[in-house]
Design an enzyme around this catalytic site. Structure first.
Site, PDB file in Angstrom:
ATOM      1  N   HIS A  52      -6.453 -38.529   0.446  1.00 33.12           N
ATOM      2  CA  HIS A  52      -7.343 -39.585  -0.244  1.00 33.12           C
ATOM      3  C   HIS A  52      -7.637 -40.492   0.871  1.00 33.12           C
ATOM      4  O   HIS A  52      -7.548 -41.681   0.702  1.00 33.12           O
ATOM      5  CB  HIS A  52      -6.443 -40.262  -1.321  1.00 33.12           C
ATOM      6  CG  HIS A  52      -6.122 -39.327  -2.427  1.00 33.12           C
ATOM      7  ND1 HIS A  52      -7.037 -38.547  -3.212  1.00 33.12           N
ATOM      8  CD2 HIS A  52      -4.857 -38.678  -2.968  1.00 33.12           C
ATOM      9  CE1 HIS A  52      -6.416 -37.986  -4.251  1.00 33.12           C
ATOM     10  NE2 HIS A  52      -5.100 -37.992  -4.156  1.00 33.12           N
ATOM     11  N   ARG A  77      -0.070 -36.050   5.435  1.00 35.30           N
ATOM     12  CA  ARG A  77      -0.467 -35.230   4.471  1.00 35.30           C
ATOM     13  C   ARG A  77      -1.681 -34.584   4.580  1.00 35.30           C
ATOM     14  O   ARG A  77      -2.409 -34.903   4.683  1.00 35.30           O
ATOM     15  CB  ARG A  77      -0.506 -36.092   2.988  1.00 35.30           C
ATOM     16  CG  ARG A  77      -0.766 -35.398   1.801  1.00 35.30           C
ATOM     17  CD  ARG A  77      -0.205 -36.001   0.481  1.00 35.30           C
ATOM     18  NE  ARG A  77      -1.184 -37.181   0.110  1.00 35.30           N
ATOM     19  CZ  ARG A  77      -1.127 -37.898  -0.912  1.00 35.30           C
ATOM     20  NH1 ARG A  77      -0.186 -37.596  -1.733  1.00 35.30           N
ATOM     21  NH2 ARG A  77      -1.879 -38.941  -1.156  1.00 35.30           N
ATOM     22  N   ASP A  91      -0.882 -28.748  15.454  1.00 36.30           N
ATOM     23  CA  ASP A  91      -1.021 -28.470  16.941  1.00 36.30           C
ATOM     24  C   ASP A  91      -1.381 -30.004  17.328  1.00 36.30           C
ATOM     25  O   ASP A  91      -1.284 -30.395  18.466  1.00 36.30           O
ATOM     26  CB  ASP A  91      -2.237 -27.542  17.245  1.00 36.30           C
ATOM     27  CG  ASP A  91      -1.786 -26.207  17.207  1.00 36.30           C
ATOM     28  OD1 ASP A  91      -0.423 -26.060  17.469  1.00 36.30           O
ATOM     29  OD2 ASP A  91      -2.523 -25.145  16.888  1.00 36.30           O
ATOM     30  N   GLU A 156       3.560 -32.578  -8.680  1.00 36.92           N
ATOM     31  CA  GLU A 156       3.043 -33.378  -9.265  1.00 36.92           C
ATOM     32  C   GLU A 156       2.234 -32.970 -10.482  1.00 36.92           C
ATOM     33  O   GLU A 156       0.739 -33.158 -10.790  1.00 36.92           O
ATOM     34  CB  GLU A 156       1.951 -34.135  -8.302  1.00 36.92           C
ATOM     35  CG  GLU A 156       1.324 -33.489  -7.481  1.00 36.92           C
ATOM     36  CD  GLU A 156       0.599 -34.384  -6.116  1.00 36.92           C
ATOM     37  OE1 GLU A 156       0.455 -35.361  -6.503  1.00 36.92           O
ATOM     38  OE2 GLU A 156       0.340 -33.550  -5.236  1.00 36.92           O
ATOM     39  N   ASP A 182      -0.810 -38.168 -10.043  1.00 40.61           N
ATOM     40  CA  ASP A 182      -1.308 -36.881 -10.506  1.00 40.61           C
ATOM     41  C   ASP A 182      -0.571 -36.349 -11.626  1.00 40.61           C
ATOM     42  O   ASP A 182      -1.277 -35.614 -12.523  1.00 40.61           O
ATOM     43  CB  ASP A 182      -1.419 -35.960  -9.318  1.00 40.61           C
ATOM     44  CG  ASP A 182      -2.733 -36.108  -8.433  1.00 40.61           C
ATOM     45  OD1 ASP A 182      -3.846 -36.105  -9.028  1.00 40.61           O
ATOM     46  OD2 ASP A 182      -2.391 -36.646  -7.263  1.00 40.61           O
TER      47      ASP A 182
HETATM   48  C1  3PY Z   1       0.458 -39.125  -6.744  1.00 39.54           C
HETATM   49  O1  3PY Z   1       1.181 -39.979  -7.254  1.00 39.54           O
HETATM   50  O2  3PY Z   1      -0.166 -38.441  -7.348  1.00 39.54           O
HETATM   51  C2  3PY Z   1       0.738 -38.932  -5.249  1.00 39.54           C
HETATM   52  O3  3PY Z   1       0.212 -37.842  -4.682  1.00 39.54           O
HETATM   53  C3  3PY Z   1       1.240 -39.993  -4.670  1.00 39.54           C
HETATM   54  O4  3PY Z   1       1.440 -40.031  -3.067  1.00 39.54           O
HETATM   55 MG    MG Z   2      -1.300 -37.027  -5.978  1.00 39.75          MG
END
Ligand code: 3PY
Ligand code: MG
Length: 261
Positions: A52, A77, A91, A156, A182
């Site tokens: 994000h 991430r 890498d 999530e 999410d």
């Molecule tokens: C979420 O809350 O969806 C996340 O991915 C937080 O890192």
């Molecule tokens: Mg998320």
């Protein structure tokens, strides 16, 4: 003897050695200065977010370099579960990789496979050309790479909560990180991370992962919520982001100043 480099410990090893839950902050701005400021906060770990944020491959290297002198462990991430992208992140020298949207055991297996060289996995070999091996200054990088990386998968979605035990049991998953934002969205209550149904789902995922013997983290920008997750057994939490801290502090400063005019 030629010069040799030892790699820092990955996140999974830090969790094993921790005597208290680990506190994390996000790095979303892409600014090496902000990353370094976050690293100087005393946080135990930093989430460099490729999902994000505008952070692309070139920026990741700069951010990893900016935080390298400090004890906070960088977790990077990826935007999506993608074998080629994970290979590129590794890498670049990312050792602890967080993979979002892992819904099934097969997803978790694919994430782990992407992290490891054959025969354990499918990671492509190019480390002699890459920061991961410090351009071959790490002795026997190819033989030891598996010990220098950690795989953190995100739970999530309701499907992932149902599959949490299976996901957490996949050999090579070092930790699960629950994403309430999410989760709330996919449960039909977008924006309501503290909705009772979401909290219940978080709790079920946490229990399943802990029963599987895996470390569990939760994202919580609300400090009280973060404390509750720790009281409920979370091994690590994420409590804020560089951009959010700058946004709230700058708005508050301007507002306060004008009130005093
Ligand atoms: C979420 O809350 O969806 C996340 O991915 C937080 O890192
Ligand atoms: Mg998320």
């Amino acid at each position: 003897m030629s010069f040799r480099v030892s790699l820092p410990e990955p996140f999974g090893r830090r969790l094993v050695g921790a005597d208290r839950p680990l506190t994390g902050l996000w790095v979303c701005s892409g600014s090496p200065a902000m990353a370094e400021i976050m690293a100087c906060s005393g946080a135990d770990w930093l989430l460099i977010d490729g999902e994000h944020s505008p952070i692309g491959l070139e920026t990741i290297t700069s951010l990893l370099r900016a935080v390298a002198p400090y004890p906070a462990i960088p977790v990077v991430r990826v935007p999506v579960l993608d074998t080629a992208l994970i290979k590129q992140y590794l890498d670049l020298g990312a050792q602890s990789i967080m993979v979002p949207m892992v819904h099934t055991r097969q997803d978790a297996e694919a994430a782990v496979a992407a992290m490891h060289y054959p025969p354990r996995g499918v990671r492509g070999v190019g480390s002699a050309l890459a920061r991961s091996s410090r351009w071959n200054a790490v002795p026997d990088y190819l033989g030891t790479a598996g010990e220098t990386v950690s795989c953190i998968v995100q739970i999530e979605s309701p499907q992932a909560v149902e599959n949490a035990a299976e996901i957490a049991s996949v050999d090579g998953v070092d930790a699960v990180f629950i994403g309430p934002s999410d989760l709330a969205a996919s449960m039909g209550v977008i924006g309501q991370q503290s909705h009772p149904d979401v909290l219940d789902a978080v709790s079920r995922a946490m229990c399943a992962a802990k029963d599987a013997g895996v470390f569990v983290g939760v994202n919580a920008f609300n400090i009280e919520q973060a404390r509750q997750y720790i009281d409920a057994g979370a091994d690590f939490v994420n409590i804020g982001a560089d951009v959010q801290l700058a946004a709230t502090a700058s708005r508050a400063l301007v507002t306060d100043f004008r009130k005093e005019d």
